[in-house]
Design a protein around this motif. Sequence first.
Motif, mmCIF file in Angstrom:
data_model
loop_
_atom_site.group_PDB
_atom_site.id
_atom_site.type_symbol
_atom_site.label_atom_id
_atom_site.label_comp_id
_atom_site.label_asym_id
_atom_site.label_seq_id
_atom_site.Cartn_x
_atom_site.Cartn_y
_atom_site.Cartn_z
ATOM 1 N N ASN A 1 0.854 -1.183 0.000
ATOM 2 C CA ASN A 1 0.000 0.000 0.000
ATOM 3 C C ASN A 1 0.894 1.239 0.000
ATOM 4 N N PHE A 2 0.276 2.398 -0.108
ATOM 5 C CA PHE A 2 1.059 3.628 -0.230
ATOM 6 C C PHE A 2 1.914 3.880 1.008
ATOM 7 N N ASP A 3 1.389 3.552 2.195
ATOM 8 C CA ASP A 3 2.161 3.764 3.421
ATOM 9 C C ASP A 3 3.403 2.889 3.448
ATOM 10 N N GLU A 4 3.246 1.609 3.089
ATOM 11 C CA GLU A 4 4.393 0.700 3.077
ATOM 12 C C GLU A 4 5.432 1.137 2.052
ATOM 13 N N THR A 5 4.964 1.532 0.888
ATOM 14 C CA THR A 5 5.879 1.987 -0.159
ATOM 15 C C THR A 5 6.614 3.238 0.281
ATOM 16 N N GLY A 6 5.882 4.193 0.846
ATOM 17 C CA GLY A 6 6.504 5.418 1.327
ATOM 18 C C GLY A 6 7.537 5.143 2.406
ATOM 19 N N GLY A 7 7.223 4.241 3.300
ATOM 20 C CA GLY A 7 8.175 3.885 4.353
ATOM 21 C C GLY A 7 9.438 3.260 3.804
ATOM 22 N N ARG A 8 9.293 2.372 2.858
ATOM 23 C CA ARG A 8 10.463 1.737 2.247
ATOM 24 C C ARG A 8 11.300 2.752 1.480
ATOM 25 N N LEU A 9 10.630 3.669 0.782
ATOM 26 C CA LEU A 9 11.366 4.705 0.053
ATOM 27 C C LEU A 9 12.123 5.608 1.017
ATOM 28 N N ARG A 10 11.483 5.999 2.118
ATOM 29 C CA ARG A 10 12.161 6.854 3.106
ATOM 30 C C ARG A 10 13.367 6.153 3.708
ATOM 31 N N ALA B 1 17.224 7.468 3.287
ATOM 32 C CA ALA B 1 18.119 7.681 4.430
ATOM 33 C C ALA B 1 19.420 6.902 4.264
ATOM 34 N N ALA B 2 19.337 5.684 3.738
ATOM 35 C CA ALA B 2 20.542 4.872 3.539
ATOM 36 C C ALA B 2 21.461 5.495 2.495
ATOM 37 N N VAL B 3 20.896 5.990 1.402
ATOM 38 C CA VAL B 3 21.713 6.610 0.354
ATOM 39 C C VAL B 3 22.312 7.921 0.867
ATOM 40 N N GLU B 4 21.532 8.687 1.634
ATOM 41 C CA GLU B 4 22.067 9.925 2.209
ATOM 42 C C GLU B 4 23.223 9.619 3.162
ATOM 43 N N ALA B 5 23.092 8.552 3.951
ATOM 44 C CA ALA B 5 24.176 8.163 4.857
ATOM 45 C C ALA B 5 25.414 7.745 4.069
ATOM 46 N N THR B 6 25.214 7.036 2.970
ATOM 47 C CA THR B 6 26.334 6.635 2.116
ATOM 48 C C THR B 6 27.039 7.857 1.542
ATOM 49 N N LEU B 7 26.259 8.837 1.096
ATOM 50 C CA LEU B 7 26.851 10.064 0.556
ATOM 51 C C LEU B 7 27.596 10.842 1.630
ATOM 52 N N ALA C 1 16.271 9.848 -7.970
ATOM 53 C CA ALA C 1 15.209 8.947 -8.432
ATOM 54 C C ALA C 1 14.321 8.501 -7.272
ATOM 55 N N LEU C 2 14.927 8.209 -6.129
ATOM 56 C CA LEU C 2 14.146 7.797 -4.960
ATOM 57 C C LEU C 2 13.252 8.931 -4.472
ATOM 58 N N ARG C 3 13.792 10.149 -4.461
ATOM 59 C CA ARG C 3 12.979 11.297 -4.040
ATOM 60 C C ARG C 3 11.825 11.538 -4.997
ATOM 61 N N ALA C 4 12.069 11.361 -6.293
ATOM 62 C CA ALA C 4 10.992 11.514 -7.281
ATOM 63 C C ALA C 4 9.930 10.432 -7.078
ATOM 64 N N ALA C 5 10.361 9.222 -6.785
ATOM 65 C CA ALA C 5 9.416 8.127 -6.543
ATOM 66 C C ALA C 5 8.589 8.407 -5.292
ATOM 67 N N LEU C 6 9.218 8.951 -4.257
ATOM 68 C CA LEU C 6 8.482 9.295 -3.031
ATOM 69 C C LEU C 6 7.460 10.391 -3.311
#
Length: 90
Positions: free
Chosen positions: A17-26, A30-36, A61-66
């Motif tokens: 559902n949208f909540d689960e997808t949004g949570g996974r995207l967030r 966060a993981a990509v931001e930590a890597t950067l 791309a992740l931010r656009a998907a969110l």
Amino acid sequence: METEPTRPLDDDHDLLNFDETGGRLRTEIAAVEATLSAAEGEGAEADAGERRAAAEARLAALRAALARNSRNAAARPGATGFLTYVPPGR
């Protein structure tokens, strides 16, 4: 003859559902931001620039998907039924 492995009936993760997808995207954002952030001091490695560019592209791309997910969630397609949902702009 091979048999299909059995799994519990509630183990169906094909649809999110949208909540689960949004949570996974967030979480992934966060993981990509930590890597950067961790890669800030890696300027000496030969492929550091390429990896940073790839991570920045993935982050965009992740931010656009969110953003898309949030717009679609706001349209509340599940409120009146999945089969009657008409995406915006159609």
